[in-house]
Design an enzyme around this catalytic site. Sequence first.
Site, PDB file in Angstrom:
ATOM      1  N   CYS A 132       0.831  -1.206   0.000  1.00 46.78           N
ATOM      2  CA  CYS A 132       0.000   0.000   0.000  1.00 46.78           C
ATOM      3  C   CYS A 132       0.873   1.266   0.000  1.00 46.78           C
ATOM      4  O   CYS A 132       1.994   1.256  -0.513  1.00 46.78           O
ATOM      5  CB  CYS A 132      -0.977  -0.018   1.181  1.00 46.78           C
ATOM      6  N   ASP A 201      -3.094   1.420  10.292  1.00 48.07           N
ATOM      7  CA  ASP A 201      -4.245   2.307  10.511  1.00 48.07           C
ATOM      8  C   ASP A 201      -4.630   2.298  11.978  1.00 48.07           C
ATOM      9  O   ASP A 201      -5.090   3.311  12.500  1.00 48.07           O
ATOM     10  CB  ASP A 201      -5.406   1.860   9.626  1.00 48.07           C
TER      11      ASP A 201
HETATM   12  P1  RI2 Z   1       0.128   6.549   6.971  1.00 43.42           P
HETATM   13  C1  RI2 Z   1      -3.677   3.613   4.679  1.00 43.42           C
HETATM   14  O1  RI2 Z   1      -5.069   3.393   4.652  1.00 43.42           O
HETATM   15  C2  RI2 Z   1      -2.873   2.352   4.495  1.00 43.42           C
HETATM   16  O2  RI2 Z   1      -3.480   1.209   5.068  1.00 43.42           O
HETATM   17  C3  RI2 Z   1      -1.603   2.740   5.210  1.00 43.42           C
HETATM   18  O3  RI2 Z   1      -0.782   1.644   5.554  1.00 43.42           O
HETATM   19  C4  RI2 Z   1      -2.174   3.441   6.425  1.00 43.42           C
HETATM   20  O4  RI2 Z   1      -3.295   4.180   5.926  1.00 43.42           O
HETATM   21  C5  RI2 Z   1      -1.240   4.336   7.163  1.00 43.42           C
HETATM   22  O5  RI2 Z   1      -0.858   5.425   6.381  1.00 43.42           O
HETATM   23  P2  RI2 Z   1      -6.007   4.104   3.523  1.00 43.42           P
HETATM   24  O6  RI2 Z   1      -6.417   5.458   4.105  1.00 43.42           O
HETATM   25  O7  RI2 Z   1      -0.557   7.172   8.146  1.00 43.42           O
HETATM   26  O8  RI2 Z   1      -5.230   4.221   2.257  1.00 43.42           O
HETATM   27  O9  RI2 Z   1       1.386   5.863   7.378  1.00 43.42           O
HETATM   28  O10 RI2 Z   1      -7.191   3.191   3.396  1.00 43.42           O
HETATM   29  O11 RI2 Z   1       0.335   7.523   5.828  1.00 43.42           O
END
Ligand code: RI2
Length: 325
Positions: A132, A201
């Site tokens: 991701c 998350d």
């Molecule tokens: P940072 C994202 O969720 C991903 O799962 C990623 O690993 C997590 O948030 C943390 O992101 P989504 O919002 O806070 O894309 O490290 O569903 O940037």
Amino acid sequence: MDEQGALDPDVVETAEQIAAMDIRGAATIADAAAGALATQADRSDAERPAVFRAQLRAAAKTLYETRPTAVSLPNALRYVLRGMEGITVTELRASTVARAEEFQTELAQAQEQLGRVGANRLRDGDVVMTHCHSTDALSCIEAAVDAGTDIEAIVKETRPRKQGHITARQLREWDVPVTLIVDNAARRYLDEADHVLVGADSIAADGSVINKIGTSGLAVNARERGVPVMVAAQTIKLHPDTMTGHTVEIEMRDETEVLPVPERADVTGEQPNDEGFVVENPGFDVTPPRYVDAIVTERGQFPPESIVILMRELFGETTAEPWER
Ligand code: RI2
């Protein structure tokens, strides 16, 4: 009063952007939510303190109800609302705006600090597999690159929204060599990886890591291949409710992210509205602590099983949501 009617349009727009994932990533969501509360405070037309407080609570509730899994969102809202102090509207406004700015500054500093901790785990010539797009995880690579460490990356595409592409683009901006793979190729390429590096998350009190769907399978495969799994997560990702037995809600997203409407008819043939054919699209999964080697935070790195100690220190046992009053 009609609390919803008093919402600033920027709050509504920010909430819509978070729900639509135009603003996404747990830390970025927290930053945007704090900023929206500051805007609400700044532009409020309330003349009475009680009305001002009600408006801020309504704004927080609207932002809270956008996405359920990343705890950075309620943690951010709680932090800002708890700093709303004063007797007059002028005092309340000033304290709320200052508190939101303080939150945003600390968030950025925590990510930088976490990056320096995570970089200590990376050696010259290491290959890192990512999943991701996580700004916390990327902060570790950025700090390593800034320190002159040569890093290469194997980037998982990450279906259904392919956020691995964002990771790949960012890494190339830092001149990190990138190999992009589809998710199904991950186990094959683990033989070439020295680390799996993901974000989070939410982190539960038992050290479980809630992150983008596919993380748990990757971690199990990495354990089987002997590749250490490192989770980069600021303490804003620690989920205080899990200390009192609550579980983390896994967001179920729209099926069209997996199967766009025109393609659905290809699968179901003559019956495009076939009710016996179900598409499920969970956004996240839970990786048990036994598959995680280290949780890297701005307060240092922790074995997942001991993260609850930090959680208690930072959050106590109080998990009430001020906007529910
Ligand atoms: P940072 C994202 O969720 C991903 O799962 C990623 O690993 C997590 O948030 C943390 O992101 P989504 O919002 O806070 O894309 O490290 O569903 O940037």
